[in-house]
Design an enzyme around this catalytic site. Sequence first.
Site, PDB file in Angstrom:
ATOM      1  N   LYS A 206     -24.003  49.695 -31.117  1.00  0.00           N
ATOM      2  CA  LYS A 206     -24.421  50.190 -29.800  1.00  0.00           C
ATOM      3  C   LYS A 206     -25.831  49.696 -29.481  1.00  0.00           C
ATOM      4  O   LYS A 206     -26.085  49.147 -28.425  1.00  0.00           O
ATOM      5  CB  LYS A 206     -24.359  51.725 -29.816  1.00  0.00           C
ATOM      6  CG  LYS A 206     -24.729  52.378 -28.533  1.00  0.00           C
ATOM      7  CD  LYS A 206     -24.486  53.877 -28.609  1.00  0.00           C
ATOM      8  CE  LYS A 206     -25.121  54.579 -27.431  1.00  0.00           C
ATOM      9  NZ  LYS A 206     -24.910  56.030 -27.466  1.00  0.00           N
ATOM     10  N   GLU A 212     -28.520  47.633 -41.236  1.00  0.00           N
ATOM     11  CA  GLU A 212     -27.340  47.291 -42.055  1.00  0.00           C
ATOM     12  C   GLU A 212     -26.461  46.287 -41.316  1.00  0.00           C
ATOM     13  O   GLU A 212     -26.074  45.248 -41.854  1.00  0.00           O
ATOM     14  CB  GLU A 212     -26.497  48.537 -42.364  1.00  0.00           C
ATOM     15  CG  GLU A 212     -27.136  49.532 -43.308  1.00  0.00           C
ATOM     16  CD  GLU A 212     -27.886  50.638 -42.580  1.00  0.00           C
ATOM     17  OE1 GLU A 212     -28.364  50.394 -41.447  1.00  0.00           O
ATOM     18  OE2 GLU A 212     -28.000  51.730 -43.155  1.00  0.00           O
ATOM     19  N   GLY A 266     -22.174  57.234 -30.540  1.00  0.00           N
ATOM     20  CA  GLY A 266     -21.599  56.396 -31.600  1.00  0.00           C
ATOM     21  C   GLY A 266     -20.344  56.984 -32.209  1.00  0.00           C
ATOM     22  O   GLY A 266     -19.296  56.334 -32.285  1.00  0.00           O
ATOM     23  N   ARG A 267     -20.421  58.240 -32.629  1.00  0.00           N
ATOM     24  CA  ARG A 267     -19.257  58.847 -33.307  1.00  0.00           C
ATOM     25  C   ARG A 267     -18.131  59.220 -32.346  1.00  0.00           C
ATOM     26  O   ARG A 267     -17.112  59.752 -32.763  1.00  0.00           O
ATOM     27  CB  ARG A 267     -19.713  60.056 -34.132  1.00  0.00           C
ATOM     28  CG  ARG A 267     -20.446  61.117 -33.347  1.00  0.00           C
ATOM     29  CD  ARG A 267     -21.147  62.096 -34.284  1.00  0.00           C
ATOM     30  NE  ARG A 267     -22.017  63.032 -33.593  1.00  0.00           N
ATOM     31  CZ  ARG A 267     -23.270  62.760 -33.214  1.00  0.00           C
ATOM     32  NH1 ARG A 267     -23.788  61.584 -33.440  1.00  0.00           N
ATOM     33  NH2 ARG A 267     -23.991  63.688 -32.611  1.00  0.00           N
ATOM     34  N   GLU A 352     -22.444  65.457 -38.228  1.00  0.00           N
ATOM     35  CA  GLU A 352     -23.542  64.850 -37.470  1.00  0.00           C
ATOM     36  C   GLU A 352     -23.697  65.559 -36.122  1.00  0.00           C
ATOM     37  O   GLU A 352     -24.792  65.639 -35.578  1.00  0.00           O
ATOM     38  CB  GLU A 352     -23.293  63.348 -37.258  1.00  0.00           C
ATOM     39  CG  GLU A 352     -24.556  62.599 -36.868  1.00  0.00           C
ATOM     40  CD  GLU A 352     -24.429  61.089 -36.972  1.00  0.00           C
ATOM     41  OE1 GLU A 352     -25.187  60.469 -37.725  1.00  0.00           O
ATOM     42  OE2 GLU A 352     -23.541  60.522 -36.293  1.00  0.00           O
ATOM     43  N   HIS A 383      -4.123  67.421 -57.062  1.00  0.00           N
ATOM     44  CA  HIS A 383      -4.334  67.184 -58.488  1.00  0.00           C
ATOM     45  C   HIS A 383      -5.810  67.006 -58.816  1.00  0.00           C
ATOM     46  O   HIS A 383      -6.155  66.533 -59.890  1.00  0.00           O
ATOM     47  CB  HIS A 383      -3.535  65.958 -58.927  1.00  0.00           C
ATOM     48  CG  HIS A 383      -2.069  66.133 -58.668  1.00  0.00           C
ATOM     49  ND1 HIS A 383      -1.201  66.630 -59.615  1.00  0.00           N
ATOM     50  CD2 HIS A 383      -1.336  65.937 -57.539  1.00  0.00           C
ATOM     51  CE1 HIS A 383       0.014  66.701 -59.083  1.00  0.00           C
ATOM     52  NE2 HIS A 383      -0.043  66.289 -57.818  1.00  0.00           N
ATOM     53  N   LYS A 511     -34.360  56.649 -42.462  1.00  0.00           N
ATOM     54  CA  LYS A 511     -34.367  55.240 -42.011  1.00  0.00           C
ATOM     55  C   LYS A 511     -35.797  54.725 -41.983  1.00  0.00           C
ATOM     56  O   LYS A 511     -36.108  53.635 -42.428  1.00  0.00           O
ATOM     57  CB  LYS A 511     -33.824  55.159 -40.574  1.00  0.00           C
ATOM     58  CG  LYS A 511     -32.337  55.013 -40.453  1.00  0.00           C
ATOM     59  CD  LYS A 511     -32.031  54.590 -39.013  1.00  0.00           C
ATOM     60  CE  LYS A 511     -30.668  54.992 -38.579  1.00  0.00           C
ATOM     61  NZ  LYS A 511     -30.411  54.760 -37.155  1.00  0.00           N
TER      62      LYS A 511
HETATM   63  C1  G6Q Z   1     -23.216  58.174 -34.345  1.00  0.00           C
HETATM   64  C2  G6Q Z   1     -24.527  57.771 -34.778  1.00  0.00           C
HETATM   65  C3  G6Q Z   1     -24.536  56.665 -35.813  1.00  0.00           C
HETATM   66  C4  G6Q Z   1     -24.420  55.269 -35.230  1.00  0.00           C
HETATM   67  C5  G6Q Z   1     -24.793  54.260 -36.305  1.00  0.00           C
HETATM   68  C6  G6Q Z   1     -24.645  52.842 -35.845  1.00  0.00           C
HETATM   69  O1  G6Q Z   1     -22.989  58.997 -33.511  1.00  0.00           O
HETATM   70  O2  G6Q Z   1     -25.298  57.487 -33.677  1.00  0.00           O
HETATM   71  O3  G6Q Z   1     -23.569  56.835 -36.794  1.00  0.00           O
HETATM   72  O4  G6Q Z   1     -23.137  55.038 -34.759  1.00  0.00           O
HETATM   73  O5  G6Q Z   1     -26.113  54.499 -36.733  1.00  0.00           O
HETATM   74  O6  G6Q Z   1     -25.441  52.608 -34.728  1.00  0.00           O
HETATM   75  P1  G6Q Z   1     -25.273  51.305 -33.876  1.00  0.00           P
HETATM   76  O7  G6Q Z   1     -23.910  51.306 -33.278  1.00  0.00           O
HETATM   77  O8  G6Q Z   1     -26.348  51.356 -32.832  1.00  0.00           O
HETATM   78  O9  G6Q Z   1     -25.450  50.142 -34.805  1.00  0.00           O
END
Ligand code: G6Q
Length: 546
Positions: A206, A212, A266-267, A352, A383, A511
């Site tokens: 996003k 990463e 994001g989520r 989250e 199990h 972070k």
């Molecule tokens: C979700 C969070 C988080 C996000 C990641 C990746 O709701 O905001 O999990 O999706 O940190 O972020 P980017 O899509 O910006 O790389």
Amino acid sequence: MFGKKNTKAWNQLESVYKHFKDTQMRDLFASDANRAEKYSLQLENMFVDYSKNRIDDEVMTSLFGLARERGVEEKIQDMFSGKKINKTENRAVLHIALRNRQDTPIYVDGRDVMPQINETLEKIKDFSEKVRLGRFLGYTGKKLTNIVNIGIGGSDLGPFMATEALRPYWAKDIKCYFISNIDGTSCAEVLNNIDPETTLFIVASKTFTTIETLTNAKTCRKWLVDALGEHAVSKHFVALSTNKEEVEKFGINPENMFQFWDFVGGRYSMWSAIGLIIAIAVGYKNFERMLEGANAMDRHFATADLEHNIPVILALIGIWYNNFYDIHRYGVIPYDQYLQYLPAYLQQLDMESNGKTVTLDGKYVDYATGPVLFGGAGTNVQHSFFQLLHQGSEIVPIDFIIPAISHNEIGNHHQILVANVLAQGEALMQGKTEEEAALEMQKAGKSEAEINRLKKFKSFSGNRPSTTIVLRKLDPYTLGMLVAMYEHKVYTQGVIWNINSFDQFGVELGKKLALNILPELEGTAFGVEHDSSTTGLINHIKRIRK
Ligand code: G6Q
């Protein structure tokens, strides 16, 4: 101001709890032949039986009272009408718009968001079809059959979970991979197994600033360029992002960019461009079916009265345990191998979203908020951790999820699977008294002494709650319904707790600190102040790596 002490409904629930708390579900079932029917709901091909919970009419009525007092009905409308309910970031929250199949206008700052959403959907349709039909080819003219999603968190867990859940719908010649972790292993294990000529990388971010994802994407880009040259990039890389500038800076042609917007968290983003890999794997029609299923749940959530509203009821039952029984744990156990990553996905969605302790009015809460969520696929987990669920000192409410029809009806596998999920719910609820355990051993011919020695070990307290969600079959539509159900459940709880379910400041601190430590590890910064443990660990690892 909302605080548990100054709400009428909360006080009412506390007094109901006082006389209800020791009620045994066994007795409730014995005294009401219609209990299961009364406490279950059907929505299209999803059936939710919540009767094996510690509830009765008085409890439910009081919980609905709390929901009304907390303005759940109005807050649902606020979400659907595009109000900026993500107050700390001043954003609307419109994952529901991504699957608004009725195409009714939804306005943010006076502008209808639907045209841009539809435009991106068209682009997803067009591109996914071209890839699947071999009309968008790699640089050397070969079909792109290895699709690699590079993303993390919300840009990974949703598409990963859904793509895996819909494996039976994958095109035969397409393979999907997911690179998320910064651990080089994540990249290496994928790159070692694919051919650059037939690989499409989808960089999903996003913000397009996530360390990463950008590090992984750079590594993959270099791997591709080393094999096929710089000119190949535009045929093998696409980006999903809100940040055009950064996408261009990275070296991906903006024409290969799929847009989404800051009103998609994001989520909550697998319904947007972030779902591109799902569309490529299962075909746009199936992707659309997933949106339609989610939309069916959205309409239900927005229009059903609270008493018949599945996400609301599940949310309230969760509140009942969390805030009155002081049970702050919760398990999701899908009895479907294709749903094995659902618990990990829901972990982010729930923890989250509702792992917060500051209210929307900027005060610290005086009550518990989001529970710890965990889970895994049944029967495997029977199990492993089910021992604790049956006999441990912790009570863990469980959601069981089971499709009635399997994609792989082999022999009697599915009947055994179904028998197991139903047996678990029954066993958790019924338990087994010491007398029942003794009787069983007596029948098996055990001696009196042995019976007395073992009966406590072989008894089960029971009264352990579960909800059983039966899907007709795990298809794209039903998956959409299921995921949307959990999204709305989480939102409803957030409303009741008066927290913002849509920000995530809690992930920021770590972070930032990582960015401080990195130059120390790389030997370009020295003497940064830390606690003695962190300094000790930095030095220890540096010594080993020398
Ligand atoms: C979700 C969070 C988080 C996000 C990641 C990746 O709701 O905001 O999990 O999706 O940190 O972020 P980017 O899509 O910006 O790389």
